[in-house]
Write an enzyme that holds these catalytic residues in place. Sequence first.
Site, PDB file in Angstrom:
ATOM      1  N   HIS A 153       0.719  -1.500   0.054  1.00 37.27           N
ATOM      2  CA  HIS A 153       0.410   0.281  -0.206  1.00 37.27           C
ATOM      3  C   HIS A 153       0.688   1.366  -0.066  1.00 37.27           C
ATOM      4  O   HIS A 153       0.570   2.403   0.133  1.00 37.27           O
ATOM      5  CB  HIS A 153      -0.781   0.188   1.263  1.00 37.27           C
ATOM      6  CG  HIS A 153      -1.841  -0.610   1.727  1.00 37.27           C
ATOM      7  ND1 HIS A 153      -2.538  -1.162   1.433  1.00 37.27           N
ATOM      8  CD2 HIS A 153      -1.620  -1.936   2.141  1.00 37.27           C
ATOM      9  CE1 HIS A 153      -3.323  -2.924   0.988  1.00 37.27           C
ATOM     10  NE2 HIS A 153      -2.209  -3.101   1.963  1.00 37.27           N
ATOM     11  N   SER A 274      15.219  20.074 -19.157  1.00 35.22           N
ATOM     12  CA  SER A 274      14.429  20.393 -19.177  1.00 35.22           C
ATOM     13  C   SER A 274      14.643  21.757 -20.142  1.00 35.22           C
ATOM     14  O   SER A 274      15.627  21.663 -19.976  1.00 35.22           O
ATOM     15  CB  SER A 274      13.310  21.128 -17.405  1.00 35.22           C
ATOM     16  OG  SER A 274      12.320  22.017 -18.493  1.00 35.22           O
ATOM     17  N   LYS A 280      16.009  21.121 -13.524  1.00 29.58           N
ATOM     18  CA  LYS A 280      15.361  19.372 -13.574  1.00 29.58           C
ATOM     19  C   LYS A 280      16.266  18.072 -14.564  1.00 29.58           C
ATOM     20  O   LYS A 280      17.318  18.950 -15.463  1.00 29.58           O
ATOM     21  CB  LYS A 280      14.601  19.489 -14.601  1.00 29.58           C
ATOM     22  CG  LYS A 280      13.196  19.663 -14.307  1.00 29.58           C
ATOM     23  CD  LYS A 280      12.780  19.291 -13.431  1.00 29.58           C
ATOM     24  CE  LYS A 280      11.819  18.161 -13.109  1.00 29.58           C
ATOM     25  NZ  LYS A 280      10.290  18.340 -14.071  1.00 29.58           N
ATOM     26  N   GLU A 287       9.791   6.671 -18.611  1.00 28.83           N
ATOM     27  CA  GLU A 287       8.356   7.492 -17.949  1.00 28.83           C
ATOM     28  C   GLU A 287       7.681   6.448 -19.699  1.00 28.83           C
ATOM     29  O   GLU A 287       7.286   6.416 -19.735  1.00 28.83           O
ATOM     30  CB  GLU A 287       8.140   8.301 -18.109  1.00 28.83           C
ATOM     31  CG  GLU A 287       8.560   9.198 -16.815  1.00 28.83           C
ATOM     32  CD  GLU A 287       8.643  10.891 -17.111  1.00 28.83           C
ATOM     33  OE1 GLU A 287       7.997  11.725 -16.091  1.00 28.83           O
ATOM     34  OE2 GLU A 287       9.733  11.278 -17.223  1.00 28.83           O
TER      35      GLU A 287
END
Length: 462
Positions: A153, A274, A280, A287
Amino acid sequence: MWHGRFSEPTADEVKAFTESISYDWRLYRFDIMGSIAHATMLAEIKILTLEERDQIIKGLREIEQEIQSGKFVFKPELEDIHMNIESALTERIGPAGGKLHTARSRNDQVALDTRLYTRHEIRQIQEAIRELQRSLVAFARRYEKVIMPGYTHMQRAQPTLFAHHMLAYVEMLQRDHGRLEDAFKRVNVMPLGSSAIAGSTIPLNRELVATLLDFPAITHNSMDAVSDRDYLIEVMSALALVGVHLSRLCEDVILWASSEFKFIVISDSYTTGSSLMPQKKNPDIAELTRGKTGRLFGNLVSLLTTMKGLPMTYNRDMQEDKEAFFDSVETAKSSLLIMAKMMSHIVLTEPRIKISVNDASLLATDMADYLVKKGVPFRTAHEVIGKMVGHCVQEHKALTDLTLEKMREFSTAFEKDITSVLSLEASITSRTSTGAPSYVNVARELERWDKHLTDPKYPVRK
Ligand code: ARG
């Protein structure tokens, strides 16, 4: 190819709409392989002379060379790879080329080609799975003794080994490998000779074609053989599961690379920046791999849907199998290979993991197990420890801060030896049952995987 029956040429927009050469050119090697076997068989049964056979084979080999070197000009008006090759052959060798299609239809030809292609690609994908498994095992080995919190969880649950966590993915990938192996058996059946739908009046030697192409079995119902695409669906379904597994691994990587977790650092060469925010460093590979899983699902559902309402036997709808299938193969293969590379470009931030794992509540179950070994029923032990945890939360203390005296207020079963339970190392060391992450167990598993992944003849399990 069918001008005999038609008095008007095909409209240009129809040619554009129906062509498949823009993507089924990928089958060329297999189409030629199949045609060579077919021609060899036709000569064996005296439909072709030996000279004709040799002319055909030579012509096909030249065409193969031309395609390979990029010199071959594909013609969209010839629809697909089968007609492009056949027409080029006839242009090249004359009348003998016109005999190649004897007792063969594009319906059984395309079934043969896609089976040959699938057989080849299954082996490639299996090797890519191996690559990722090896990379995960190597990663696990680099941090063999690192203890980390295990989560359920997304809440800290129990201590585990980082290596054990990585090996969980190795297990998943092993099932993927096995599923492809299972599917391979049903792909590996030779359909040629089914012709358009009802076989042929020419006494073909289908067994010979199968032997030449190294198929252990042939299809036994011509109608099924030209209308079956189960073998593609099975493989796409196995690849969809590969996607599930990769996507879950990616999710771990992305989470661990977050500023909140900081469990890992991915090397600069395997991240991207980025265009706007100078600070970044993004886990784009993970992803994109997670994102591409959507394609693997979509392609599977697409072909299932294409097939579900088709009457017997071949219907042109089935040409739609290819783009989806090729895409699943390419997506799965490239994702597996880039993930294998990326995993070897990750380092653990051990101090951060140490902070997270230094949470005494991770030992709560170990303490309950301790009471059980002292004869307390597990349900009672669970309640006792639960109360102790509640007490600690109120007092802003850790379970390990409690004195023996204090513990005995909760249960008199606590004795001096409780201290031996209250460490992460002890917790890991004592997780010795099969499949649990004791140091010894995990070392043994790593050993097994290393051997199996170096030589698959060495079984993972006895
Ligand atoms: N390009 C076709 C396909 O991929 C080959 C079979 C065509 N057969 C036919 N009867 N039109 O399905």
